[in-house]
Design a protein around this motif. Structure first.
Motif, PDB file in Angstrom:
ATOM      1  N   GLU A  87       0.810  -1.220   0.000  1.00  0.00           N
ATOM      2  CA  GLU A  87       0.000   0.000   0.000  1.00  0.00           C
ATOM      3  C   GLU A  87       0.844   1.270   0.000  1.00  0.00           C
ATOM      4  O   GLU A  87       0.487   2.266  -0.629  1.00  0.00           O
ATOM      5  CB  GLU A  87      -0.911   0.003   1.234  1.00  0.00           C
ATOM      6  N   MET A  95      -5.304  -0.756  -5.157  1.00  0.00           N
ATOM      7  CA  MET A  95      -6.665  -1.185  -5.501  1.00  0.00           C
ATOM      8  C   MET A  95      -6.778  -1.540  -6.983  1.00  0.00           C
ATOM      9  O   MET A  95      -7.595  -2.386  -7.356  1.00  0.00           O
ATOM     10  CB  MET A  95      -7.657  -0.082  -5.133  1.00  0.00           C
ATOM     11  N   ARG A  98      -5.797  -5.225  -6.936  1.00  0.00           N
ATOM     12  CA  ARG A  98      -6.445  -6.199  -6.038  1.00  0.00           C
ATOM     13  C   ARG A  98      -7.048  -7.354  -6.812  1.00  0.00           C
ATOM     14  O   ARG A  98      -6.893  -8.525  -6.446  1.00  0.00           O
ATOM     15  CB  ARG A  98      -7.540  -5.506  -5.212  1.00  0.00           C
ATOM     16  N   LYS A 125      -4.634  -4.644   0.882  1.00  0.00           N
ATOM     17  CA  LYS A 125      -5.290  -5.411  -0.183  1.00  0.00           C
ATOM     18  C   LYS A 125      -4.869  -6.874  -0.218  1.00  0.00           C
ATOM     19  O   LYS A 125      -5.480  -7.673  -0.926  1.00  0.00           O
ATOM     20  CB  LYS A 125      -5.018  -4.780  -1.557  1.00  0.00           C
ATOM     21  N   ASN A 274     -13.222   1.078   3.658  1.00  0.00           N
ATOM     22  CA  ASN A 274     -12.776   0.159   2.610  1.00  0.00           C
ATOM     23  C   ASN A 274     -13.357  -1.235   2.783  1.00  0.00           C
ATOM     24  O   ASN A 274     -13.427  -2.007   1.821  1.00  0.00           O
ATOM     25  CB  ASN A 274     -11.247   0.089   2.584  1.00  0.00           C
ATOM     26  N   HIS A 278     -14.521  -4.324  -0.204  1.00  0.00           N
ATOM     27  CA  HIS A 278     -13.906  -5.650  -0.146  1.00  0.00           C
ATOM     28  C   HIS A 278     -14.909  -6.721   0.272  1.00  0.00           C
ATOM     29  O   HIS A 278     -14.917  -7.828  -0.275  1.00  0.00           O
ATOM     30  CB  HIS A 278     -12.722  -5.630   0.814  1.00  0.00           C
TER      31      HIS A 278
END
Length: 573
Positions: A87, A95, A98, A125, A274, A278
């Protein structure tokens, strides 16, 4: 596992023919004895270690401890790498990758002779990507979270890796925070192995896995550097072998009730926004119908119990000493589905019945919460027809019902160019609008929604303003920040046609985000709007742009959603 059910790995290793010879013989160059190929459950250790992912830098050592547990339980451990997502380093945003990492995980599992999976996770992620990939194959799976760093200490102050970042501009502008202080703080903020030590996205994802029932109870709260983490790693290695024998697959754990438990728990700990993207993506991989609105209806009335940054004062190390997530799960009681199965074969009620709180300033009682209602608020209105989200526990109360003039930035470059211009027409009542940072816009939907305030307002002592975007924000961040606006601006959502001076209303209590212009004017502006040129013409990014879905659907690729865990797909190879 029933006596007549054959291990999946025996399709590779069990035959006394040419292909059995091939599959066994090359592995023998590692020195494995005969009995390893004669019916031992083969356990794949999916490792997201990388020197480029500092939060996961200790996972090589973790894998060795997990292997020890697998061997003790009679399993055959085989470690394999998958794409790691750092990250703090990767550009433009992890992202964007991912879904690629999830594909790497899925195909690595599916293509190899594996009966059960251990996912070694840590940085933001790496957890959802590996869980998504594993869901698409649906084998017995357990998560081993890497754990948070120890508390940061800077000049007598406790600082959180992550949350301290968002104070840098203010400190440089209003305090004596020079280059020497900067360097000292850098060293102090991240002083041990592990991921961010606030309740940011990494800690939220570890908490999510435990709340879903995918880890051993109590695992997610333990700091990475604590020796008790190693004990849990070894026990996880033992447990996955038993899960294979019991045929306890992901789909048996990840029920609708499990996802609701994760939503409730996230609200109680003040977890990252987030989680929404997810968790929806994971649910759609495993075949559970989870909607954006569920995060509001299930979680928005849940009390905030945990006093951790960015919503509170303390850090993950303190949380663990206070009793950790087990105390929260026990305190939530019947707000959770207590009777569903978890990775250790027991129910939530059994797992957390004996949890004890050692510091009620860090973990509050259910009848004396830090906030009566926390969780995530899902907004609707003409500015976000498919939804937007805000985290009330991290927001400023006076701004929760506010109307102000839009100050519009067309993209991040525009923002960086103009935000500190002394002539920028902006005050503390303005609404900062940032376009072009959604799934297709950046691309990848970066964590930029909590953009810094203008320097001239920081100098006046302004601490927060409403900020609206189609992007995300770091789980370590705070402020009155509206995120995940959908449809995003890059595909012609209403956000695309907002102009400087337009009045925007945010009314969190009534779940409203409204652009205060007529429907006719909106239609006129949309008719005149022109789509931007594609940001990529080749490679993965082109595939991503062609197939990524909206934030409200988890920003997964449409070709990866649903059905992947079917028997036909599991047995494809």
């Amino acid at each position: 596992m029933s006596e007549d059910k054959k291990l999946r790995s025996q399709e590779w290793f069990g035959g006394n023919d040419k292909m059995g010879f091939v599959h066994r013989s090359w592995l023998r160059n590692q020195g494995y004895p005969n009995d390893y190929f004669e019916g031992k459950p083969v356990i794949g250790i999916c490792n997201t270690w990388s020197d480029l992912t500092p939060c996961n830098g200790h996972l090589r050592d973790v894998a060795e401890v997990v292997k020890r547990g697998i061997l003790e339980a009679g399993g055959f451990p085989l470690e394999f790498p998958v794409m790691s997502l750092g990250e703090t380093i990767m550009r433009p945003t992890t992202m964007l990758f991912r879904n690629l990492a999830s594909m790497d995980t899925e195909e690595s599992i599916r293509a190899n002779p594996l009966d059960g999976i251990v996912l070694l996770t840590g940085c933001d992620k790496t957890t959802p990507s590996t869980v998504m990939g594993a869901c698409s194959v649906d084998l017995p799976t357990i998560v081993v979270p890497g754990g948070p760093m120890l508390n940061g200490r800077f000049r007598g102050e406790t600082i959180g890796s992550g949350s301290f970042n968002w104070m840098i501009k203010e400190k440089q502008t209003t305090q004596d925070f020079d280059a020497e202080a900067m360097q000292e703080a850098e060293i102090c903020a991240a002083r041990s192995i592990g991921h961010c030590n606030t309740m940011g996205t990494a800690s939220t994802m570890g908490t999510m896995c435990e709340a879903l029932g995918l880890t051993l109870p109590g695992f997610s709260s333990i700091p990475a550097a604590d020796s008790r983490k190693k004990v849990m790693q070894q026990l996880s290695g033992r447990r996955i072998v038993e899960m294979v024998k019991e045929d306890l697959t992901l789909s048996k754990i990840l029920t609708r009730k499990a996802f609701e438990n994760a939503i409730v728990t996230n609200a109680a700990v003040g977890g990252s926004t987030n989680l929404i993207i997810h968790l929806i993506a994971i649910a759609r991989r495993i075949g559970v119908d989870l909607k954006l609105e569920d995060f509001d209806s299930v979680g928005s009335q849940i009390p905030l119990l945990v006093n951790l940054m960015p919503s509170g004062k303390y850090l993950m190390e303190d949380f663990f000493y206070a009793g950790g997530l087990p105390v929260v799960m026990k305190e939530l009681g019947d707000l959770l589905h207590q009777d569903i199965i978890t990775a250790n074969g027991k129910t939530f009620k059994e797992n957390y019945a004996k949890a004890t709180c050692y510091n009620d300033e860090i973990i509050a009682k259910i009848d004396k919460p830090l906030q009566k209602h926390a969780g995530i608020a899902v907004l609707k209105g003409n500015l976000c027809e498919n939804g937007a989200v805000i985290k009330p526990s991290a927001a400023t109360k006076r701004l929760m019902n506010h109307t102000g003039k839009a100050v519009v930035f067309e993209n991040m470059e525009d923002y960086h160019h103009r935000i500190d211009d002394p002539n920028l027409e902006i005050d503390e009542d303005s609404v900062i609008v940032l376009k072009g940072v959604g799934p297709k816009g950046y691309p990848g939907m970066p964590e930029v929604g909590n953009v810094d305030l203008p320097e001239k307002l920081i100098m006046k002592g302004v601490k927060d303003m409403i900020r609206i975007s189609d992007g995300r924000m770091s789980g370590t961040a705070y402020g009155t920040v509206v995120l995940h606006v959908s449809p995003e601006s890059t595909i012609g959502g209403t956000l695309a046609i907002v102009q400087n001076g337009d009045m925007i209303t945010l009314d969190v209590e009534n779940r409203l985000l409204q652009l205060n212009i007529s429907d006719e004017e909106i239609a006129k502006r949309k008719a005149e709007w022109k789509a931007p040129e594609p940001l990529a013409t080749r490679g993965y990014v082109r595939i991503y742009l062609d197939h990524v879905e909206g934030a409200e659907l988890g920003a997964d690729l449409d070709v990866l959603v649903g059905g992947s865990g079917s028997k036909v797909d599991r047995d494809l190879h």
